[in-house]
Design an enzyme around this catalytic site. Structure first.
Site, mmCIF file in Angstrom:
data_model
loop_
_atom_site.group_PDB
_atom_site.id
_atom_site.type_symbol
_atom_site.label_atom_id
_atom_site.label_comp_id
_atom_site.label_asym_id
_atom_site.label_seq_id
_atom_site.Cartn_x
_atom_site.Cartn_y
_atom_site.Cartn_z
ATOM 1 C CG HIS A 19 8.711 9.239 -14.972
ATOM 2 N ND1 HIS A 19 8.597 10.376 -14.194
ATOM 3 C CD2 HIS A 19 9.458 8.358 -14.265
ATOM 4 C CE1 HIS A 19 9.244 10.179 -13.054
ATOM 5 N NE2 HIS A 19 9.778 8.970 -13.072
ATOM 6 C CG HIS A 34 11.048 4.151 -15.640
ATOM 7 N ND1 HIS A 34 10.849 5.101 -14.660
ATOM 8 C CD2 HIS A 34 10.166 3.167 -15.371
ATOM 9 C CE1 HIS A 34 9.882 4.707 -13.846
ATOM 10 N NE2 HIS A 34 9.461 3.530 -14.250
ATOM 11 C CD GLU A 88 -4.381 -2.758 9.734
ATOM 12 O OE1 GLU A 88 -4.564 -3.425 10.774
ATOM 13 O OE2 GLU A 88 -3.691 -3.169 8.765
ATOM 14 C CG HIS A 96 -1.610 -3.717 20.202
ATOM 15 N ND1 HIS A 96 -0.561 -4.518 19.792
ATOM 16 C CD2 HIS A 96 -2.719 -4.238 19.611
ATOM 17 C CE1 HIS A 96 -1.028 -5.482 19.008
ATOM 18 N NE2 HIS A 96 -2.321 -5.326 18.880
#
Length: 698
Positions: free
Chosen positions: A35, A278, A428, A490
């Site tokens: 890149h 890019h 998280e 859960h």
């Protein structure tokens, strides 16, 4: 704080930046991969930061008080490789010529401990800036803990900046919201992010999918924002960095975002400003045109002597470190105990107090024989281990009362005071990557908690900790259907098996208090990778009552209970281990002798010698594995003819006992499986024996 005072002439600054551009162009062309656009677009910004501000010593990349630099847009890796080579790190020009080749020091994306001077492995976008938040947090906490002031005189041994380069991709990734929001709340004022605002990503111009008002977004987070800086005007970039540093030590200082407007592929006459530059080599014709446009009449990988000399930071880096060492010597003279503690922690060594106190800590655990959830056993372990480990830095993603990651002597970390336990909020993924940054910075052993099912949110950061081999500890509670009524959203079914297959991650699922404490000890003592503790919500009986058993637990898998002439093996882990023990007792009344193997950490067991593994799990003996999780993982232990009792579906909402019965995770079913295998094994032996030999019914 020391400031690097290199102020090149405008012409020299231009040529220094062009050296970065062309090294990137030549390396990508040689590899036919990479890149070039970001290095070319950010070269002017890089010259200002690395040549005029960055406090570092190429001759000692591990100097404790160096500024940290993170290339969050890691696909532009040739930018940092060019900078490291030019400033004098141990990165030879030949390594740049071997960009992206096997075993080179210049891999496709920056990798810590591969390339000298690279602070973190980047590539998964958004994690670099989040690692940087962790580094800045570690700097702030260590400074508050160790720096001193007497009679108006400061003795600061921790005083450095964390700088980040990042692009549109990092800002689009959701983790950047998690981390940058928290950084603003915590006022991490020594964190400076330089945003490569070029309006291009792989698919093209970003206005079709990214129209955020980034400056206002960061202002809302509580950041100091310097917007609309011309990223190709060194004086403008320099002024912005100076402004960011000026408020770094203010009580009300803020992290800073500098929005640098740049042209991707700057210098390429036909591809600059387009997504064509890019992620692909420019090609020979465009490289020739670029050399002409930049007035760079040098061969590939050639840097003129005067430019190379201007970039060389070895002398200035040595001076900066020497000044710090003089300050540290004064500190050491005045505060010898604190100085020794700082050096120990930055090395990552454990203290003598830990080694001496561990046995006593384990004895304290065994002295509490009551049935408790392993999440509570974990907290009990923290209560006795934490005083031995001042480098602990804990936290939880808004679940402290459920994960029980706090301990009796912990103090709350915040924006204004030092502490060793942080409320990360419902973040998280951010928490996991911030912990990686703290571990990379040094001085702390970070751990953080959430429910096991939410490990999916943080999984890529867990993977990065394993890839980087960093000591990070994940506390995952509510590890199975045993959590009960919260239901399948859960209840973890596939999570433990899937975490076990991440290379380098040790996954502990302990069965009782002693196994939990040993899991903590092994995780703390391990220096070559992360660990995860999968802990129960429901109470489990104490199975081990002798601290001597700790040595067995450390093997990852061991014989928990054996019977003479065992005809089968029951392998279990976590909450199902006590179930296996009941099955063994029930089978004994039926005349079937068995061995129970507890396997708290399959990853550690797999590292044991073949002889040890064969002793614990003899080949050919019928084996049943039981775990309230997806069964496929256990096939490698039970073999093609063994049996696994697990769950191959999602859970249900009901009390835990009802769920175990519903899914058949019961001692009765284990007994049935063992009897079936023993019967098959006996008849299989009979089929292969001469007719006059009759196998024993037992």
């Amino acid at each position: 704080m020391n400031t690097v005072a290199n102020q090149p002439t405008p012409e020299m600054a231009r040529r220094m930046a062009n050296a970065v551009r062309m090294l990137a162009v030549d390396a990508v062309e040689a590899a036919k991969s990479g890149h070039p656009g970001a290095p070319m677009g950010m070269a002017d910004i890089a010259e200002v930061l690395w040549n005029r501000h960055l406090k570092h010593n190429p001759l000692n990349p591990q100097w404790a008080d160096r500024d940290r630099f993170v290339l969050s847009n890691g696909h532009g890796s040739m930018l940092i490789y060019a900078l490291l080579h030019l400033t004098g790190y141990d990165l030879a020009l030949d390594e740049l010529k071997k960009f992206r080749q096997l075993h080179s020091k210049t891999p496709g994306h920056p990798e810590v401990d591969i390339t000298p001077g690279v602070e973190t492995t980047t590539g998964p976008l958004g994690q670099g800036i989040t690692n940087a938040v962790g580094m800045a947090l570690a700097e702030k906490m260590l400074a508050d803990e160790f720096n001193r002031e007497e009679d108006g005189q400061r003795l600061d041994i921790v005083d450095h900046m964390t700088y980040v380069f990042l692009g549109d991709g990092c800002l689009m990734e959701g983790i950047s919201h998690e981390a940058c929001s928290l950084a603003g709340t915590l006022r991490l004022s020594k964190l400076v992010a330089l945003y490569d605002d070029n309006g291009i990503s792989i698919d093209g111009h970003v206005e079709g999918w990214f129209t955020d008002d980034t400056p206002r977004r960061f202002e809302a987070y509580g950041w100091n924002v310097i917007a609309k800086v011309d990223g190709h005007d060194p004086q403008a970039v320099n002024a912005a960095i100076e402004a960011a540093k000026a408020q770094a030590h203010s009580p009300n200082g803020k992290p800073t975002l500098i929005c640098c407007q740049t042209v991707i592929g700057m210098g390429s006459p036909n591809k600059a400003g387009t997504h064509d530059v890019h992620g692909a080599a420019l090609g020979a014709a465009e490289i020739a045109a670029t050399r002409e446009a930049l007035n760079w009449p040098y061969a590939p990988f050639e840097v003129p002597v005067d430019v190379a000399s201007a970039w060389d930071a070895r002398a200035s880096g040595t001076r900066a470190e020497s000044q710090w060492r003089e300050r540290f010597a004064a500190y050491q003279s005045r505060y010898p105990q604190e100085a020794a503690e700082f050096e120990r922690r930055m090395k990552g060594d454990l203290s003598e107090a830990y080694a001496q106190g561990l046995a006593k800590a384990l004895a304290a655990i065994v002295a509490k024989p009551d049935a408790v959830a392993t999440r509570k056993a974990s907290q009990n372990a923290l209560d006795v281990l934490a005083p031995l480990l001042p480098e602990f830095f804990g936290g939880s993603a808004d679940l402290t009362g459920s994960n029980l990651t706090n301990f009796k002597t912990c103090t709350k970390a915040g924006r204004d005071t030092w502490g060793n336990h942080l409320s990360y909020g419902v973040r998280e993924f951010g928490m996991a990557a911030i912990m990686n940054g703290m571990a990379l910075h040094g001085g702390y052993i970070p751990y953080g908690g959430t429910f096991l099912t939410f490990s999916d949110y943080s999984r890529n950061a867990i993977r990065m900790a394993a890839l980087m081999k960093k000591r990070v500890i994940h506390v995952f509670t509510h590890d199975s259907i045993g959590l009960g009524e919260d239901g399948p959203t859960h209840q973890s079914v596939e999570h433990v098996p899937s975490l076990r297959i991440i290379p380098g991650l040790d996954v502990w699922r302990p069965a009782d208090g002693l196994e939990t404490a040993v899991a903590w000890a092994c995780s703390v003592e391990r220096r070559d990778g992360p660990s995860a503790l999968a802990l129960s919500r429901q109470n489990l009986p104490q199975l081990l009552t002798d601290t001597a058993d700790a040595a067995k637990v450390r093997q990852g898998g061991y014989i928990l209970s054996d019977m003479p002439g065992a005809q089968a093996i029951i392998v279990a882990t976590g909450s199902e281990t006590s179930l296996a023990m009941k099955a063994q007792a029930d089978l004994a009344t039926q005349g079937v002798a068995t061995r129970v193997v507890s396997m708290p950490c399959t990853n550690v067991f797999d590292r044991q010698s073949e002889a040890y593994q064969d002793m614990v799990l003899p080949l050919g003996l019928p084996t049943v594995a039981v775990e309230a999780a997806h069964p496929d993982f256990w096939r490698k232990y039970v073999g093609r003819t063994g049996m696994v009792i697990g769950i191959a579906s999602f859970g249900e909402s009901a009390p835990a006992p009802a769920l175990y019965a519903h899914f058949g995770i019961t001692s009765e079913r284990v007994c049935e499986a063992v009897r079936t295998l023993v019967h098959r094994h006996t008849h299989r032996q009979a089929d292969t024996l001469p007719a006059h030999i009759v196998p024993s019914d037992n």
